[in-house]
Design an enzyme around this catalytic site. Structure first.
Site, short mmCIF file in Angstrom:
data_model
loop_
_atom_site.label_atom_id
_atom_site.label_comp_id
_atom_site.label_asym_id
_atom_site.label_seq_id
_atom_site.Cartn_x
_atom_site.Cartn_y
_atom_site.Cartn_z
N ASP A 18 -5.55 -8.97 6.09
CA ASP A 18 -4.03 -9.14 5.56
C ASP A 18 -2.92 -9.38 7.03
OD1 ASP A 18 -2.11 -9.52 3.24
OD2 ASP A 18 -1.21 -7.60 4.51
N TYR A 23 4.09 -9.72 11.44
CA TYR A 23 3.55 -8.47 12.13
C TYR A 23 3.32 -8.81 13.37
CZ TYR A 23 2.54 -7.73 6.88
OH TYR A 23 2.60 -7.55 5.71
N TRP A 54 7.23 -16.70 5.94
CA TRP A 54 8.26 -15.45 6.30
C TRP A 54 9.69 -16.29 5.68
CZ3 TRP A 54 9.82 -10.99 6.02
CH2 TRP A 54 11.19 -10.71 6.68
N ASN A 135 6.24 -9.64 -3.33
CA ASN A 135 7.30 -9.14 -4.10
C ASN A 135 7.99 -9.96 -4.93
OD1 ASN A 135 7.19 -6.54 -2.16
ND2 ASN A 135 7.50 -8.20 -0.51
N TYR A 184 0.00 -3.30 -1.79
CA TYR A 184 0.36 -2.87 -0.47
C TYR A 184 0.61 -1.56 -0.64
CZ TYR A 184 5.38 -4.13 -0.86
OH TYR A 184 6.86 -4.25 -1.27
N SER A 239 -4.64 0.93 8.59
CA SER A 239 -4.89 2.05 9.50
C SER A 239 -5.35 1.59 10.97
CB SER A 239 -5.99 2.93 9.16
OG SER A 239 -6.41 4.13 10.04
N PHE A 240 -4.73 2.22 12.04
CA PHE A 240 -4.95 2.29 13.27
C PHE A 240 -5.97 3.08 13.79
CE2 PHE A 240 -0.42 1.05 12.63
CZ PHE A 240 -0.43 -0.32 13.10
N ASN A 241 -6.71 3.73 13.08
CA ASN A 241 -7.45 4.79 13.52
C ASN A 241 -9.25 4.51 12.79
OD1 ASN A 241 -9.34 7.12 12.94
ND2 ASN A 241 -7.64 8.14 13.66
N ASN A 248 -11.96 4.42 4.76
CA ASN A 248 -11.14 3.60 3.52
C ASN A 248 -12.16 2.64 3.03
OD1 ASN A 248 -8.80 5.19 4.23
ND2 ASN A 248 -7.62 3.59 5.32
P1 A2P Z 1 -3.42 5.94 10.66
O1 A2P Z 1 -2.84 4.52 11.22
O2 A2P Z 1 -3.15 6.81 11.67
O3 A2P Z 1 -4.57 5.81 9.87
P2 A2P Z 1 -0.67 2.45 3.80
O4 A2P Z 1 -1.73 1.63 3.87
O5 A2P Z 1 -0.18 3.08 2.37
O6 A2P Z 1 0.47 1.50 4.57
O7 A2P Z 1 -0.86 3.87 4.72
C1 A2P Z 1 -0.89 3.56 5.85
C2 A2P Z 1 -0.53 5.14 6.61
O8 A2P Z 1 -1.69 5.77 6.01
C3 A2P Z 1 -0.73 5.18 8.05
O9 A2P Z 1 0.11 6.02 8.43
C4 A2P Z 1 -2.37 5.47 8.35
O10 A2P Z 1 -2.17 6.49 9.67
C5 A2P Z 1 -2.37 6.43 7.18
N1 A2P Z 1 -3.99 6.25 6.72
C6 A2P Z 1 -4.78 5.46 6.65
N2 A2P Z 1 -5.85 5.75 6.30
C7 A2P Z 1 -5.80 6.98 5.94
C8 A2P Z 1 -6.65 7.98 5.50
N3 A2P Z 1 -7.74 7.73 5.04
N4 A2P Z 1 -6.17 9.25 5.21
C9 A2P Z 1 -5.09 9.56 5.85
N5 A2P Z 1 -4.20 8.79 6.19
C10 A2P Z 1 -4.66 7.21 6.21
#
Ligand code: A2P
Length: 291
Positions: A18, A23, A54, A135, A184, A239-241, A248
């Site tokens: 996405d 972004y 946009w 939206n 989202y 997630s940035f992790n 996920n």
């Molecule tokens: P991070 O990037 O540090 O993983 P959403 O998709 O609802 O917008 O949520 C995004 C937020 O949830 C980000 O802050 C992300 O942080 C965090 N996040 C993503 N995956 C997880 C997870 N499995 N457990 C906890 N927090 C998560």
């Protein structure tokens, strides 16, 4: 170089990516897709890339140039899905957040049907596989669905959706019209005070989700995602992790019982994390309506 997390995601198994012009990551996403095609992990047709039109490019003459800019940045020939990011037009041009001297956003007259016709032409030209919106409320969806001479229906509506905001009415309306809801903020957002309504408590600390997660040896995030997937809502967790990106994705090896699904539905607070109140005086602000 910062690790390209999109490549990590594709390696893990994600196929739906996405993105959006605003972004500011289209360059990175495009590069990841091309590198993962080049190394044989995926083919172009395995990837489902969603791009977004946009608010400053709603006038029909600006639609195709905006899309072409996105394609050029991505270095792709087409996008799989292209959606109207918001129903609220802003002053046209390359200033994405146009403001007057008082710092107030400059709106523009919105003609969603005219914008839609320009998008239909882009699809007919082969630059887009499917068209969608984001939206949009029921009235705005109906505006498109009932447009005289409609050529291509919106296939999806990307809106906030998670156990604290389950969207029962919009989901039913969309299902009746074969429109997929793409949820989202399915994890309840990053809780960034600059744009998130923090009156709504943290979703991932919910006790019911935690107890169900414990039962399945999963995390609350996985239960929140599984809930939506199981009711037919597409999820786009952010997630940035890398560890959490992987976590996920691991939601296809368990399922929630009907009782658990009902119980999670019962968590709905009907409050948005993402209210976009700064644009609430726009004539097409979508969230004044019940749904
Ligand atoms: P991070 O990037 O540090 O993983 P959403 O998709 O609802 O917008 O949520 C995004 C937020 O949830 C980000 O802050 C992300 O942080 C965090 N996040 C993503 N995956 C997880 C997870 N499995 N457990 C906890 N927090 C998560």
């Amino acid at each position: 170089m910062v690790m390209n997390l999109f490549k990590v995601a594709i390696e893990i198994g994600y196929r739906h990516l996405d993105g959006a012009l605003v972004y500011f990551n289209e360059h990175e996403v495009g590069q990841a897709i091309r590198e993962k095609i080049a190394d044989g992990t995926v083919k172009r047709e395995d990837i489902f890339y969603c791009g977004k039109l946009w608010n400053t490019f709603h006038p029909p003459g600006l639609v195709r140039p905006a899309l072409e800019k996105t394609l050029k940045t991505l270095q792709l020939d087409y996008v799989d899905l292209y959606i109207v990011e918001m129903p609220t037009a802003f002053k046209p041009g390359d200033t994405y957040y146009p403001k007057d001297e008082n710092g107030k956003c400059i709106y523009h007259q919105t003609d969603l049907c005219a914008t839609w016709e320009a998008l239909e032409a882009c699809k007919d030209a082969g630059l887009i596989k499917s068209l969608g919106v984001s939206n949009f409320n029921k009235r705005q969806l109906e505006l498109i669905l009932n447009k005289p001479g409609l050529k291509h229906k919106p296939v999806s509506n990307q809106v906030e959706c998670h156990p604290y905001f389950t969207q029962p009415k919009l989901l039913e309306f969309c299902q009746q019209n074969n429109i997929v809801i793409v949820g989202y903020s399915p994890l309840g957002t990053s809780r960034d005070a600059s744009w998130v309504n923090l009156k709504c408590p943290p979703l991932l600390e919910d006790e019911l989700l935690a107890s169900i997660a414990k039962k399945y040896n999963k995390t609350t995030a996985q239960v929140a995602l599984r809930f939506n997937v199981q009711r037919g809502v597409v999820v786009i967790p952010k997630s940035f992790n890398p560890v959490r990106i992987k976590e996920n994705f691991q939601i296809f090896d368990f399922s929630l019982s009907e009782t658990e699904m009902k119980a999670i539905e019962g968590l709905n607070k009907n409050t948005r994390f993402v209210e976009l109140l700064m644009w609430s005086d726009h004539p097409e602000y979508p969230f004044h309506d019940d749904y």
